[in-house]
Design an enzyme around this catalytic site. Structure first.
Site, short mmCIF file in Angstrom:
data_model
loop_
_atom_site.label_atom_id
_atom_site.label_comp_id
_atom_site.label_asym_id
_atom_site.label_seq_id
_atom_site.Cartn_x
_atom_site.Cartn_y
_atom_site.Cartn_z
N HIS A 63 31.57 31.64 -33.97
CA HIS A 63 31.71 31.76 -35.42
C HIS A 63 33.14 31.67 -35.94
CE1 HIS A 63 27.79 33.48 -34.50
NE2 HIS A 63 27.45 33.48 -35.76
N HIS A 69 28.16 27.52 -35.95
CA HIS A 69 27.51 27.99 -37.19
C HIS A 69 28.18 27.28 -38.35
CE1 HIS A 69 25.56 30.19 -40.27
NE2 HIS A 69 25.18 31.21 -39.53
N GLU A 84 15.89 33.04 -35.26
CA GLU A 84 16.15 33.19 -36.69
C GLU A 84 15.90 31.85 -37.39
OE1 GLU A 84 19.14 36.73 -37.24
OE2 GLU A 84 20.27 34.98 -36.60
N CYS A 96 25.01 40.09 -42.72
CA CYS A 96 25.25 38.84 -43.42
C CYS A 96 24.54 38.76 -44.76
CB CYS A 96 24.82 37.66 -42.55
SG CYS A 96 23.15 37.80 -41.89
#
Lengths: 663, 663
Positions: free
Chosen positions: A165, A217, A343, A427
Site C-alpha cells: 500500500h 492497491h 473482499e 478504511c
C-alpha cells in the site's frame, strides 16, 4: 510496455473539448437531503474520525517526535471474528500499527477539509494542521514520505508494491492535500505532496533506470489526476497515465519484485493477480475481478485518463468492464464484492444477501468510477448507477447521526449486524465521510460550453463558463419528490448547453423552460435532455420527474433472489426492518398484485417516504412442535412497511431484508 | 460427582427385563437394498480403507519397528481450503501424523471385520492381522496403548483429555476388537484392548487417587458397553457409567487439567465446554450443543447406560435432548450440525442448505443414538428417525460403488461438491464403512421374551429366545416396495412378543398373521404392532406398508426452507440433480397441486424409484441482458425428476437441490 519501448502514448494530447470535469466542492452548496447528511459529517463524523484515529494510537505512527510504536502485525491478519471484536471497542491489547494508516489520515484530512468548508471548526482545523506538521517533519529530504516505511519497517521502501500500500497511501495523502488546499487555502500539505509526487516520478516511469512498477492497491492514479488538475502540472497526469498503462504488462513487475525480495512469486497469498487487477494490461481486461475497492479505484483512474487524453482504447475497455459489473455482479443497492475472502468478486450472478460483503468503500468506489465515466460526456447509464450507489449501498455505511459505520452492507440480517464505532481496518469511515462531505462535486460536470446536471437536490452552484460567472439554484425536495426547479443566473447572458439527466426509473417526466414545455423525447440523448440557448438572469427550468414506485426482479440466474422482489421508489431501494414488521421477516410474502402505497413520514428517521402493502406471513403459533410435516404452514395477512435501505439500523436493532418473497 | 462422594449410582442393578439389545452382526444376513450396500463395502470399501491408510502413511505411526514419523501438526489445523486440497489426492508434502489415527485404524479394522464375515478375503485379513500385531508390539507393559503418545508425543499421556482424543482412540480400537472377534473368532485384539481397558480403569474412577476425567471426544463410553456385552465383564460397563456420570461435574476436570499443564483454561480454542458437551452434568443437559459427532456419541453412551441400568434419570435427559434435536436442529435428510466452524450446532432453526456441514459421521452418530434409544423398548419415534438418517444423510456419504466419500452432506450444491478419495481428517470413510457393513445389527432388538423388528428388508436373522433357536426370514423389496413377508421359524414352538414397526410415513398399513388380518390400531403402541403368541415353524406375518409419497414442509422458522418443499417416498428423501433436470435448479418451481408420479427404474443408479412432476422453470433466454428489471421473468413448463438423496453425485457432476421452490 517495457523499459526498452518508451511508448508513444505518453505524449499529452490537448484536453478534449467535451471533457466534463466535476466542480470543486466549495463551488456547490447543498441543502435538503444531502444538506442534512453533510451537516452530520461536518458536525460529528469529521471530529469523530480524528478522535478515533487518536484513540487507535494512529498519531504515534506518524509523529516523528514520538518513539516508533514498532509493533508489526502480520500482513494477512486475524479472523473476521477477531476483527469483529476489535471493531466493537478499543482495547489496549488489540491496538497495532497498520501499513495503510497514512491513507486513513489522508481520508480523514480530506473529510475534515470539506467539513471545515461547510462549517468552521477552529479546534478541528488546529488538530489537522498539527497532523500536517508531523508529515512535514516526517518527510525525507528526497521527498519520500511513508510513516510505515520510515518508522515501522525502515530500509524496505519500494520493495513490496504488491502488498504494502505504499503508493496507495501517497494517493490518499494527495487527495487530502488537494481538498485541504481547496477548502482552507492552506498549501502546506499540497506542497509536501507535490514534493513526494516529484520523488515518485523520479522513481517510476518508462525511462531507463526507473522502476516499472505500480501499486498493488490502486489509488495513486486518480489522486495524481486530482493533483494535476489542482496544480495545473501535466507531469502528474503523465505519471498517472504511466501507472495505468504499465499495469499488468510483462515481464510482470510483481513477479520480479518478489524475486528481488527473495520470495517465490507463486507464494502470493491471493494466488492470482486478478486480486489487484494486474493479471493483464488494463486495455485487455473484460471482467470485473478481484478486490472490489481496488477495481473501482483502478477504473476511476482509467476513466480520468480516458477523459483527459480522449483515449478511446481505455474507454472501450471501461465500457466492457462496466457492462460486466452491471449485468453480472452488482447488488440492487449498488453494493458490490460479495465475498469477504478476497473482499471482492466471485462468480457471475453470485450475490448472496445475508453474507454480502459489499464493503462501504466499494460502493463509494463505484460512485467514484461512475462519476468519472461522466467525464467523457453526460450519459444516464453511468449517472443513474452513480445515483443508486450514492443513495443506497454507500450512505448505508454511515448512521444518520454521522457517528457509526458499516464495513459490510448486507441485504439481509438476522438482527446481529450493526454499525460500529471503528474497525481494525478503518478504511470505510473516512471514505464515506469524505464522499458525503464532497457530494456537491458529484452534482455537475462542466465542459467548455456545457454544464451537465447529474444529480438533483436543493442546492446552489457557482461556476464559470465561456468567461461568465453563473449561479445555478436547484429548488427541490428530491429524492422524496420529483419536482425540480432550476434557476440559471449568469452575470451576463451566456450561451451554453445545459444537460439534464432524465433518470430511467422515472416513468413520466416533463420539462419546461421558462414555462414552455420541451419535447423531452426529441431533446434527450443518452438519458440527458440537452437545452442549448443563451441563458439570462432569471431563466427557469422545471423538471417534473414521477417518483415511480417499482417492483424489481433479479435475473433468474441470481439464485439468491429467485422468487423474490425488491421495492424501489425513485432512486431509493427499500428494505423491511423488524421494528416495523415484527420478527421473522423471511416469513413475509408480498403478492405480485398487492398495491404499493407511498407515505411521507416527516417524523420518521429524519423524514422519509415509506412504502407499504398488504402481504402475508407464514404463521408459527399454530404450526406447533414439528420441524417438518406434510401440511404447509398457514398464512396470515400482514401489512408490510418498508423504509429506504440507507436508513436501516438507525432504530431498535433487529432483522432486515431487501429481497421479499413473492407469493 | 466428586472424589469425596463415591456415588450410589455406580452399583449395578440387574439388567432390566425389557432391555432390547441389538443382534450381533454375524446373526443377520441382509440381501436386497442393504445387501448391495454391504457387498460394495466388502468388495471395495474395506480394502480401500486399508490401502488409503497406508498411502497416508498411517502405518508408520503405529508400527514400533519403524522410526517414528515424528511430524507434529498443530492441533487446530489448516483452513478448509487446504483440507480440501489434501482431500483430493495424496501428496508427499502434505502428509502428517494425526493424534486420532488410532481411531481410524479401529474403524478400519471394524469395517474389515464385518466385511470378512460377509465375504472371505484372506489378503485383507492378513493385513489386518499385521496391524493388530503392531498394536500388540506397541502396547506397554502396563496395558497403555496410544500410537500418538507413545511415538509422537511421548511423556505426555493423560495430560490433555480435552483436546487430544486419547480415550476416543481407545474406544474405537475397542469397537474394532469386538467386531474382529465376533467376525473372525480371533481374540488377539480383544485381549489387547481388555488389558488397555483395565489400565484405563486403574487410572480413572471415583476412587481416591484416580483421575476424575473423561474424554473431550466421547466414544469410549459406548465402546466399553460393547466390550462389557462381548466379554460379560461388568467392570467395563461400570467404567462407561463413570465416564457418563462424571462428565461436566465441578470442579471441572478440563479446567484442572489445563492448569496442571500450565495453561489457562479460558484460552480454550472453542471457548465453551458446550463444544464437547461437558458444560454441565449430562442429566442436566437439555439442548443439543457443540460438536455434532461428539454429541451423538455421548447420547449413544448415555442411552446404553440408561438401557443397561434402567436409569430413568438418563432417559429423561435423553428424551429432552432428542426432542430438542428433532424439533430445532435436524436436516430433513437426517443430517445434523450445520456449521463447519465447530463441526456442529449453531442456533435453533438454523439449517443452511448449501453450506450445510452435516458431516457423514454425525448422521452415522444419529443412527447410533437412535438405535440405542430402542434399547429401552420399541418406539417408532426413534426407529423412524434411525431409518431416515440411515437411508438418507448417512449413506449419502458413500458412493454407490463403495469407493468415494462425502465428509459434508449439503442439501444443495452448485455443482462443485463431490465425494473424495480421502481426507486429512479421515473419520468419515471408515465410519460409514463400518455402519453399512454392520447394518444387520440395526434390524432387530432382542429382549428376554420379545423381538422388535426395527427395519425391514430382505434378510435372514438367527437368534435365541427363551432357550430356543429361531430363524426369521424377511422377504421384501423394501424400500422400493412396502410389502414385507416375515417367516418366523423356531426350532420348536416358543412364545414371545414380536414387535413390528409401523412407520409414521406410511399412510396405510395392513398386518396379517398366517393370513388373518390384525386390528392394527389396537395392536399398536408407540408405533409398533405387538404380536404375542406361541410361534411355530412356518408362521407367516405379512405387513403391507403403503410407500406413501409426501411433500414435506419445514417449520416456518427455518428461514432457509421457507416457500420450499421437499419430496419423500417412504423412508427416502428425494433431490433433483442437474443431469436429469438441466442446470439452474434454483429456477425450478413445483406447484403445490402438481401430481407426483413414482416410477421404478431398474437400470438407473443400481435400481431406484424416481419421482416426477410437472413444474415450471424461470427462463433466462428471453430475459436478456439486465441484472434487474421491473418485469418478472417468464416461466416455462418443465418435468421435474427427482432421485433418492443418497444416490446423488454418482453420475455426471452437477447441481443438486433437495428443497424445491413451491409456486
Amino acid at each position: 510496455m517495457t523499459a526498452s519501448q518508451p511508448a508513444k502514448e505518453t505524449s499529452t494530447p490537448a484536453r478534449p473539448k467535451l471533457a466534463f470535469r466535476p466542480l470543486p466542492v466549495p463551488q456547490v452548496d447543498v441543502r435538503g437531503f444531502w444538506g442534512d447528511r453533510v451537516d452530520a459529517v461536518a458536525a460529528r463524523t469529521a471530529g469523530i474520525l480524528y478522535d478515533r484515529c487518536v484513540e487507535a494510537r494512529m498519531l504515534e505512527q506518524i509523529d516523528p517526535d514520538r518513539p516508533s510504536p514498532g509493533i508489526v502485525i502480520p500482513f494477512h491478519s486475524p479472523s473476521p471474528d477477531e476483527a469483529g471484536e476489535q471493531g466493537a471497542e478499543f482495547t489496549g491489547s488489540t491496538v497495532t500499527t497498520q501499513m495503510f494508516w497514512d491513507s486513513d489520515w489522508g481520508k480523514t484530512i480530506e473529510t475534515a477539509a470539506y467539513s471545515l468548508y461547510r462549517r468552521r471548526n477552529s479546534e478541528l482545523e488546529k488538530k489537522i494542521d498539527a497532523v500536517i506538521e508531523m508529515y512535514e517533519k516526517l518527510q525525507q529530504e528526497d521527498g519520500y514520505l511513508s510513516s510505515w516505511y520510515q518508522r515501522i519497517q525502515p530500509g524496505l521502501r519500494w520493495t513490496n508494491l504488491r502488498d504494502c500500500h505504499e503508493l496507495y497511501c501517497a494517493g490518499h495523502l494527495i487527495e487530502g492535500a488537494v481538498a485541504y488546499y481547496q477548502a482552507t487555502g492552506k498549501r502546506k500539505l499540497l506542497d509536501i505532496m507535490c514534493r513526494y509526487a516529484d520523488h515518485i516520478a523520479s522513481m517510476f516511469g518508462p525511462e531507463p533506470g526507473k522502476k516499472k512498477g505500480y501499486c498493488g492497491h490502486e489509488e495513486i492514479e486518480l489522486a495524481l489526476v486530482k493533483l494535476a488538475r489542482a496544480t495545473g502540472e501535466k507531469k502528474y497526469m503523465e505519471l498517472a497515465k504511466y501507472f495505468i498503462d504499465q499495469r499488468g504488462q510483462q515481464p510482470h513487475y510483481f513477479d520480479e519484485e518478489a524475486r528481488a525480495r527473495g520470495a517465490d512469486p507463486k507464494a502470493y497469498h491471493f494466488k492470482t493477480y486478478e486480486y489487484n487487477q494486474s493479471h493483464k494490461p488494463v486495455r485487455e481486461q473484460d471482467k470485473v475481478v478481484g478486490h472490489a475497492v481496488r477495481a473501482m479505484y483502478l477504473y476511476s483512474g482509467m476513466a480520468d485518463i480516458a477523459t483527459e487524453y480522449g483515449d478511446d482504447t481505455l474507454r472501450v475497455a471501461l465500457d466492457r468492464l462496466w457492462d460486466d459489473l452491471m449485468t453480472k455482479s452488482l447488488y440492487v443497492t449498488g453494493g458490490l464484492g460479495p465475498s469477504a475472502h478476497n473482499e471482492g468478486f466471485t462468480s457471475d450472478y453470485d450475490l448472496p444477501n445475508e453474507t454480502a460483503y459489499a464493503e462501504t468503500c466499494a460502493s463509494v468506489g463505484l460512485v467514484f468510477w461512475a462519476s468519472r465515466m461522466l467525464g467523457m460526456g453526460p450519459n444516464a447509464r453511468y449517472a443513474d448507477m452513480m445515483e443508486r450507489a450514492l443513495y443506497n449501498g454507500s450512505i448505508s455505511g454511515l448512521s444518520l447521526d454521522g457517528s457509526l459505520f458499516f464495513y459490510e452492507n448486507p441485504l439481509e440480517s438476522r438482527g446481529g449486524h450493526h454499525r460500529w464505532k471503528w474497525h481494525r481496518c478503518p478504511c470505510c469511515p473516512p471514505n464515506i465521510g469524505r464522499m458525503v462531505a464532497s457530494i456537491g462535486s458529484y452534482f455537475y460536470g462542466l465542459a467548455d460550453d456545457a454544464l451537465a446536471v447529474h444529480l438533483y437536490g436543493d442546492s446552489t452552484a457557482r461556476f464559470e463558463i465561456a468567461g461568465r460567472q453563473v449561479t445555478l439554484v436547484q429548488t427541490s425536495n428530491y429524492p422524496w419528490d420529483g419536482a425540480v426547479a432550476i434557476e440559471v443566473g449568469p452575470e451576463a447572458p451566456v450561451a451554453f448547453t445545459l444537460h439534464l439527466r432524465v433518470p430511467s426509473w422515472s416513468r413520466k417526466a416533463a420539462l419546461r423552460v421558462n414555462g414552455k414545455l420541451v419535447d423531452l423525447e426529441a431533446a434527450t440523448v443518452d438519458g440527458y435532455a440537452a437545452i442549448r440557448r443563451e441563458w439570462r438572469q432569471g431563466d427557469k427550468v422545471e423538471l417534473d420527474l414521477e417518483m415511480s414506485m417499482a417492483r424489481l426482479f433479479a435475473n433468474p440466474q441470481v439464485r439468491q433472489d429467485i422468487g423474490r422482489v425488491a421495492l424501489a421508489r425513485g432512486p431509493l431501494i427499500y428494505c423491511v426492518e423488524e421494528t416495523d414488521n415484527g420478527g421473522g421477516l423471511h416469513r413475509i410474502a408480498l403478492p405480485r398484485e398487492a398495491r404499493l402505497e407511498a407515505r411521507k413520514e416527516p417524523n420518521l428517521l429524519g423524514g422519509i417516504v415509506t412504502l407499504s402493502a398488504i402481504g402475508s406471513r407464514a404463521e408459527t403459533e399454530k404450526w406447533g412442535h414439528d420441524l417438518y410435516r406434510s401440511e404447509p404452514p398457514a398464512a396470515e395477512e400482514t401489512t408490510v412497511r418498508a423504509i429506504p435501505y440507507f436508513a436501516w439500523d438507525n432504530r431498535e436493532p433487529g432483522e432486515m431484508l431487501v429481497w421479499l418473497r413473492e407469493g
